[in-house]
Write an enzyme that holds these catalytic residues in place. Structure first.
Site, PDB file in Angstrom:
ATOM      1  N   CYS B  80       0.830  -1.201   0.000  1.00 33.06           N
ATOM      2  CA  CYS B  80       0.000   0.000   0.000  1.00 33.06           C
ATOM      3  C   CYS B  80       0.869   1.258   0.000  1.00 33.06           C
ATOM      4  CB  CYS B  80      -0.979  -0.047   1.170  1.00 33.06           C
ATOM      5  SG  CYS B  80      -2.355   1.125   1.028  1.00 33.06           S
ATOM      6  N   HIS B 182      -3.740  -5.042   0.179  1.00 34.50           N
ATOM      7  CA  HIS B 182      -3.209  -5.551   1.445  1.00 34.50           C
ATOM      8  C   HIS B 182      -3.269  -7.068   1.457  1.00 34.50           C
ATOM      9  CE1 HIS B 182      -2.842  -1.794   3.798  1.00 34.50           C
ATOM     10  NE2 HIS B 182      -3.739  -1.361   2.958  1.00 34.50           N
ATOM     11  N   GLU B 184      -2.127  -9.066   3.616  1.00 44.79           N
ATOM     12  CA  GLU B 184      -2.351  -9.554   4.976  1.00 44.79           C
ATOM     13  C   GLU B 184      -3.827  -9.472   5.356  1.00 44.79           C
ATOM     14  OE1 GLU B 184      -1.240  -6.708   4.129  1.00 44.79           O
ATOM     15  OE2 GLU B 184      -1.975  -5.140   5.494  1.00 44.79           O
TER      16      GLU B 184
END
Lengths: 266, 202
Positions: B80, B182, B184
């Site tokens: 990001c 993202h 994660e």
């Protein structure tokens, strides 16, 4: 294409996961972690976790409980319940929350929304609106876990929170909560059509085929529910199948999809 | 040891949890020694471009990062804001210099009337043969939350996304990988990206 979302809402009362009925009766289910782990194995787009004991008990969030959750949850997680100040928000983001959900404090102190979105970004700030229909047929916003009337209409409040800097609205129908009669699509549409920020609709789901209504009839960006996701294998996968079959553009992330099945029997 | 650079911005905890879930050793650190000894370096980021660069300068890790990534060619993943800072410059809230590793500029998304930030699950178009995307299933959705994007030379782009306009969802230059989304927070698909990054052997 940006997808519509399915977001289970987990209600925590006195440290345990519960089912909620009408914001008044609560049935204990068990520990938060195992449910979060299961959802992570199935198909969910985000998770919302609300600690409904915090505000009535006059306390802030339970950081240690939530720090455990982020070890098992790899979708965006929104945490709410008892958020009163910037420190509470920072604490939750530090233990792994991606967004926070604020209800009562936003009503008591609307400038808190602006301050929070300025510091953390509006994408982090979800405002939860609990609404009940009066005997005259109009809706009213309630605070403090649905116990105190505010005199405000949810449209008026929704527009105000958007202006103040909220990133999303989490809309709950107090009347439909736990009733299994479907969403209050009239309420959802009223709010979704009056703001340009995403609305997550919750309250009333009784069967999988209810889920598409939040999107198709209510114009919400996301469908949420609580009770139906407990005690049922693959519950969120089935919910996604119901949405997909109704033509809604949702993310399907795992091979077990139930797409070949009749959703009425799910 | 995988090192997540701690410059005070970014959901460090979430990234670390996602790496640990893959049973890898990971540490969150702002120390030169840790970055020097890292097998992989991850630069996450949530927030504004200028603040990000300024914070990196403040903790003094840019020289060691440049040595380990640009000279020693260690695998690097920017996420990001961590991707955007690789630009030559950025136009968020003014005009500021970036790290210049990936070239190009960070500009505001032209969302053509749809709301900003671009927030939610969106699907990406992947360049074939890129190891970062090995073993992905039919589902190519990742979680995005941003209002700006990296406008860099097309040769570096390994995945595209569309929201109002087309923009780079992921880029790569040798050992330097970066994603606008993202991983994660991108559930199964994100976990595969992280696994592929960890397995990259240059």
């Amino acid at each position: 294409m940006l997808k519509k979302r399915l977001i289970p809402c987990l209600i925590i009362k006195d440290g345990l996961l519960v089912q909620s009925i009408g914001f008044r009766n609560y049935l204990s289910i068990g520990r938060l972690r195992f449910t979060v782990e299961r959802f992570n194995e199935w198909d969910v787009d985000e998770v919302i976790i609300i600690d409904i004991s915090a505000t009535p008990e006059g306390r802030g969030p339970n950081f240690s409980m939530f720090s455990e959750v982020s070890k098992y949850c790899f979708v965006p997680t929104t945490i709410g319940g008892g958020i009163r100040n910037i420190g509470d928000i920072r604490g939750l983001l530090n233990v792994g929350a991606d967004k926070v959900c604020i209800n009562t404090e936003a009503i008591k102190n609307p400038e808190f929304i602006t301050e929070a979105s300025r510091i953390f970004g509006s994408q982090c700030i979800v405002i939860s609106i609990d609404a009940k229909k009066s005997s005259e047929g109009s809706y009213e916003v309630f605070m403090n876990s649905g116990k105190e009337p505010t005199g405000m209409s949810p449209v008026e409040w929704a527009r105000k929170v958007e202006d103040l800097g909220a990133g999303e609205i989490f809309l709950n129908s107090i009347d439909r909560d736990g009733m299994k009669n479907g969403y209050d699509t009239e309420l959802i549409k009223l709010i979704s059509d009056s703001v340009s920020i995403p609305v997550i609709a919750c309250g009333g789901v009784g069967k999988m085929s209810d889920f598409p209504d939040a999107i198709l009839k209510g114009n919400a960006s996301a469908a949420s529910a609580s009770n139906i996701f407990q005690h049922s294998e693959h519950s969120t996968i089935k919910a996604k199948a119901a949405m997909k079959k109704s033509g809604i553009d949702v993310r399907i992330s795992i091979p077990a999809t139930y797409l070949g099945k009749d959703i009425e029997i799910l | 040891m995988i090192v997540i650079v701690d410059y005070g911005m970014g959901n460090l905890c979430s990234v670390a949890n996602a790496i640990r879930y893959l049973k890898q050793d990971v540490v969150i650190s702002d120390k030169k020694e840790d970055i020097e000894g890292a097998s992989h370096i991850i630069l996450p980021g949530v927030g504004a471009f200028e603040d990000g660069i300024s914070n990196l300068k403040k903790i003094g890790v840019i020289p060691i990062m440049e040595k380990e990534v640009l000279v020693n060619k260690k695998p690097f993943l920017g996420i990001c804001l961590g991707m955007q800072m690789l630009a030559d410059d950025g136009f968020e809230g003014g005009h500021f210099p970036g790290l210049g590793w990936m070239h190009g500029s960070v500009k505001k998304l032209d969302s053509r009337g749809t709301k900003l930030p671009h927030m939610g699950w969106n699907d990406v178009d992947i360049k074939k043969g890129e190891s970062l995307f090995d073993e992905l299933s039919e589902d190519k959705n990742f979680y995005f939350v941003h209002s700006y994007y990296l406008d860099c030379p097309e040769e570096y782009v390994i995945a595209w996304c569309e929201y109002g306009q087309k923009f780079a969802a992921a880029v790569r230059k040798e050992n330097i990988f970066a994603t606008q989304f993202h991983p994660e927070k991108s559930h199964v698909t994100g976990s595969i990206i992280l696994k592929n990054f960890i397995n990259f052997r240059g």
